[in-house]
Design an enzyme around this catalytic site. Structure first.
Site, PDB file in Angstrom:
ATOM      1  N   ARG A  23       0.775  -1.343   0.102  1.00 16.05           N
ATOM      2  CA  ARG A  23      -0.044   0.015   0.061  1.00 16.05           C
ATOM      3  C   ARG A  23       0.914   1.428   0.053  1.00 16.05           C
ATOM      4  O   ARG A  23       0.434   2.154  -0.656  1.00 16.05           O
ATOM      5  CB  ARG A  23      -0.840  -0.010   1.175  1.00 16.05           C
ATOM      6  N   LYS A  71      -7.092   4.705 -20.202  1.00 20.69           N
ATOM      7  CA  LYS A  71      -7.378   5.241 -21.707  1.00 20.69           C
ATOM      8  C   LYS A  71      -5.900   5.225 -22.481  1.00 20.69           C
ATOM      9  O   LYS A  71      -5.479   4.100 -22.260  1.00 20.69           O
ATOM     10  CB  LYS A  71      -7.803   6.646 -21.482  1.00 20.69           C
ATOM     11  N   ASP A  92      -6.530  17.714 -15.860  1.00 14.47           N
ATOM     12  CA  ASP A  92      -6.737  16.310 -16.500  1.00 14.47           C
ATOM     13  C   ASP A  92      -6.279  16.297 -17.886  1.00 14.47           C
ATOM     14  O   ASP A  92      -7.076  16.602 -18.635  1.00 14.47           O
ATOM     15  CB  ASP A  92      -8.123  15.749 -16.387  1.00 14.47           C
ATOM     16  N   TYR A 151     -15.614  15.708 -17.430  1.00 15.44           N
ATOM     17  CA  TYR A 151     -15.875  14.213 -17.270  1.00 15.44           C
ATOM     18  C   TYR A 151     -16.853  13.963 -16.480  1.00 15.44           C
ATOM     19  O   TYR A 151     -16.734  14.458 -15.358  1.00 15.44           O
ATOM     20  CB  TYR A 151     -14.451  13.565 -16.831  1.00 15.44           C
TER      21      TYR A 151
HETATM   22  C1  LIG Z   1     -11.987   7.883 -17.695  1.00 16.97           C
HETATM   23  C2  LIG Z   1     -11.642   9.235 -17.418  1.00 16.97           C
HETATM   24  C3  LIG Z   1     -11.562   9.545 -16.087  1.00 16.97           C
HETATM   25  C4  LIG Z   1     -11.931   8.473 -15.115  1.00 16.97           C
HETATM   26  O1  LIG Z   1     -10.963   7.489 -15.094  1.00 16.97           O
HETATM   27  P1  LIG Z   1     -11.246   5.814 -14.721  1.00 16.97           P
HETATM   28  O2  LIG Z   1     -10.119   5.345 -14.802  1.00 16.97           O
HETATM   29  O3  LIG Z   1     -12.373   5.405 -15.231  1.00 16.97           O
HETATM   30  O4  LIG Z   1     -11.530   6.064 -13.136  1.00 16.97           O
HETATM   31  C5  LIG Z   1     -11.275  10.899 -15.728  1.00 16.97           C
HETATM   32  N1  LIG Z   1     -11.005  11.749 -16.661  1.00 16.97           N
HETATM   33  C6  LIG Z   1     -11.212  11.621 -17.968  1.00 16.97           C
HETATM   34  C7  LIG Z   1     -10.805  12.631 -18.731  1.00 16.97           C
HETATM   35  C8  LIG Z   1     -11.669  10.254 -18.442  1.00 16.97           C
HETATM   36  O5  LIG Z   1     -11.569  10.051 -19.636  1.00 16.97           O
END
Ligand SMILES: *Cc1c(COP(=O)(O)O)cnc(C)c1O
Length: 396
Positions: free
Chosen positions: A46, A195, A170, A98
């Site tokens: 952790r 992603k 982000d 998002y």
């Molecule tokens: C998918 C996504 C998230 C969240 O990510 P997870 O891995 O699904 O928790 C946050 N911001 C953006 C822009 C995303 O495309």
């Protein structure tokens, strides 16, 4: 060293016992101490794990950050970043962020833990009007999801500095290869490694990259305190995925641009939103700020939700699924899928209409992708069972 070289070598030096080329997966919860008060740098997964460290080093290097922390999902990364702020902080967030980000921020606001305003961050007057003494952070997505709006990171960084705010970006949609928010003065970069970074639709993961060691330490403390760190095997998969990121991003982008151009010329399409098109409102800014345009685009079909649904049902190569950034092409309906968690009034404010479709363009052969969309759009008028005014102009 260039990114592609750095990534090919990523994790290589993890195994000092046998020099394995692929970094080992340290699938262990616990590490033995050498002696009382002396360990080899890890005691409990952790708190830290060598496979996770290998991923974190690569992420920090790619973004040009002081350090990175790998977390169990993009949302875990977002939740962890929000905990850097004190209770009661006011956050100004992209109005078309998002859906999960909006859901979490709105939930925390409903518990009076934070306060949030959603603002079109391209509108500097609206942005300045939203500033309050309690404002502590700007939360930015650029290009935004699903409308691919681009906001000026340099402008936001100057404002954040002037007002003493944290700038949190982000960067999931472009990956560090196509945009480096820290270079513009951002403090924290957020990633859903689910992603593009992993790229193979087989991991849920996230990361935060911090501009300074001080911020990174706060994040690492929170990741350990809340237990949001990424699992070793997931880190290993993301690191493996990242080795081909430069190749994948180039192909995603070439395919997305070709699809965008095809859609732009199609009579059954109203609007195409892709920053790589000269017709995009923020094209110039995207050219200046980004090192590429990425693989995600949205478009509105002529007609209502039924028209959009028809396209979603008719495609065969594109997969009807949420998410973005995998090697396979995905198609989805933001109003009922990716952004269903957004409150309807927030969706409206953000401009997410019922005839909007989002594509994550994969690395397949471009001929197949275009043929798939051509076929789906061609059958649109019959499916709608509507009178089309001038059928002769439809080159279907
Ligand atoms: C998918 C996504 C998230 C969240 O990510 P997870 O891995 O699904 O928790 C946050 N911001 C953006 C822009 C995303 O495309």
């Amino acid at each position: 060293m260039q990114h592609s070289t750095r990534l090919a070598l990523a994790g290589r030096d993890t195994d000092t016992a046998f020099n394995s080329i692929a970094p080992p997966i340290y699938q262990t919860a616990v590490f033995r101490f050498d002696d009382v008060g002396s360990d080899k740098g890890y005691d409990y997964t952790r708190s830290g794990n060598p496979t996770r460290s290998a991923l974190e080093e690569s992420l920090a290097a790619l973004e040009g950050g002081a350090d990175a922390v790998a977390l169990s999902s993009g949302m875990a990364a977002i939740a962890t970043a929000l905990h850097v702020l004190d209770a009661g902080a006011h956050i100004i967030c992209s109005h078309d962020c998002y859906g999960g980000t909006e859901r979490l921020l709105t939930h925390l606001a409903s518990q009076a833990k934070i306060d949030v305003d959603y603002v079109d961050l391209r509108d500097s007057a609206a942005l300045r009007a939203a500033l309050r003494p309690e404002t502590k952070a700007l939360w930015v997505e650029t290009p935004s999801n699903p409308l691919l709006r681009v906001v000026d990171l340099g402008y936001l960084a100057d404002l954040a500095q002037e007002q003493g705010l944290l700038l949190i970006v982000d960067n999931t949609f472009l990956s560090p290869l196509l945009q480096k928010p820290l270079q513009y003065g951002a403090d924290i970069v957020v990633h859903s490694t689910t992603k593009y970074l992993n790229g193979h639709s087989d991991v849920i993961g996230g990361a935060l990259v911090a501009a300074t060691d001080e911020l990174a330490e706060k994040i690492r403390f929170l990741a350990n305190a809340y237990g949001t760190g990424a699992a070793p095997f997931d880190c290993w998969l993301v690191l493996r995925g990242m080795k081909t990121l430069p190749l994948r991003m180039r192909r995603h982008e070439a395919n997305a641009l070709a699809v965008a151009r095809f859609l732009e010329d199609h009579p059954a399409v109203e609007r195409v939103l892709y920053p790589g098109l000269a017709s995009h409102d923020d094209h110039e800014l995207a050219c200046r700020q980004q090192e590429g345009f990425g693989g995600i685009l949205s478009f509105t079909v002529t007609g209502d939700q039924a028209a959009a649904e028809h396209v979603l049902r008719t495609v065969r190569v594109f997969n009807l699924a949420v998410s973005v950034g995998g090697v396979e092409s995905l198609i989805e309906h933001p109003a009922t899928m990716s952004h269903a968690s957004m409150r309807p009034e927030q969706r409206l404010l953000a401009g997410i209409s019922d005839n909007l479709i989002r594509l994550s363009v994969g690395i397949e052969d471009i001929e197949d992708l275009i043929a798939d969309l051509r076929h789906a759009l061609a059958s649109l008028p019959q499916a709608l069972n509507e009178v089309i005014e001038d059928v002769s102009v439809w080159e279907l």
